[in-house]
Design an enzyme around this catalytic site. Sequence first.
Site, PDB file in Angstrom:
ATOM      1  N   GLU A 143       0.814  -1.223   0.000  1.00  0.00           N
ATOM      2  CA  GLU A 143       0.000   0.000   0.000  1.00  0.00           C
ATOM      3  C   GLU A 143       0.841   1.264   0.000  1.00  0.00           C
ATOM      4  OE1 GLU A 143      -2.721  -3.229   1.051  1.00  0.00           O
ATOM      5  OE2 GLU A 143      -0.697  -2.677   1.705  1.00  0.00           O
ATOM      6  N   HIS A 212      -9.745  -5.811  10.263  1.00  0.00           N
ATOM      7  CA  HIS A 212     -10.499  -5.559   9.040  1.00  0.00           C
ATOM      8  C   HIS A 212     -11.789  -4.780   9.310  1.00  0.00           C
ATOM      9  CE1 HIS A 212      -7.731  -8.621   7.681  1.00  0.00           C
ATOM     10  NE2 HIS A 212      -8.136  -8.471   6.429  1.00  0.00           N
TER      11      HIS A 212
END
Length: 407
Positions: A143, A212
Amino acid sequence: MATIFQGVGAATAFSASNSFDSKKFHLPSRRSLSERKASIFIVRSDARVNQAQNGGARRAERLISNAVATKPDSSAASTSSKPGHELLLFEALREGLEEEMIRDPSVCVMGEDVGHYGGSYKVTKDLAEKYGDLRVLDTPIAENSFTGMGIGAAMTGLRPVVEGMNMGFLLLAFNQISNNCGMLHYTSGGQFKIPIVIRGPGGVGRQLGAEHSQRLESYFQSIPGIQMVACSTPYNAKGLMKAAIRSENPVILFEHVLLYNLKERIPDEEYVLSLEEAEMVRPGEHVTILTYSRMRYHVMQAAKTLVNKGYDPEVIDIRSLKPFDLYTIGNSVKKTHRVLIVEECMRTGGIGASLTAAINENFNDYLDAPVVCLSSQDVPTPYASTLEDWTVVQPAQIVTAVEQLCQ
């Protein structure tokens, strides 16, 4: 690596309390690279649930502040009888993205699995086949690297849309987003503009676990130079996506993992929403309820109970998380004199805390009671379903809070 994108096309750019602690939409999710075909639930705007099988360069015009097909009633149900076409929320995001890719060849997409796999939630499905691997670029699981590459591409004149497979993963790119994305226009003395969109799923899902289930609004809200919006319906998802891509500023678009299969009829005509306007969901007289994203539906569920009890709540989807639409919010506060904020963000340092401060600073004289904020508890989101529900605000808590406010 930004030179890879030079062939994509030319682009344009300019930048510019009181608190309470805290099952409705279920959507399977994972960070798997392999495709899974399964039955999914389609949640309609009228709350019915169906089961289905998942299966030339030019400068951008000035942002259109209002939709071409403006809805007199902003509620999701208001478009059900209008001409147009029905889309799931993830399809509306894709339609908005593709329209902008057709309109402006400088728009490109990058992220993990956004190419031939079509994205973890299919927002970019079929785009790689239509526009090629340079405009829809699959990246490694890194990322910080591909977010930095997207910022560099924006500096060279492109309009990248960077997808985080899960918003929690973008914490790995926090340095790029904060020190580069938000500040480069200023620190370069206006020499560089960063017209980039950073988007992806977040929020508390269905047993996705703590890592998450992140709500990163609170992390990013303090970064100067960044706008933040949160979509909650297919209509505003498409309109905000198009507006974010056309914006001259870096925009973070928050999508909730449990709303992707929400269905709504949207106009056939092109429309672009404002990035800085809240949405009046339900006019009322007794109390102002400010919310966004998934909590909009918890609030509307609670509103039905409140109406049966004789209350008349005004519900506003703030949509713009930074900056706040204090014009719409202020007019509502001046009318109702009571404010309840409902969010899925954490109680400490969340959007609700910033909104509470803004209301107290600007509209304190109009308040007949302290601002109340219902937020998620300051704990890691549990994996167990029953415990997970206990950490976020539920409709019954909203009803109780309004009853106490209106006493």
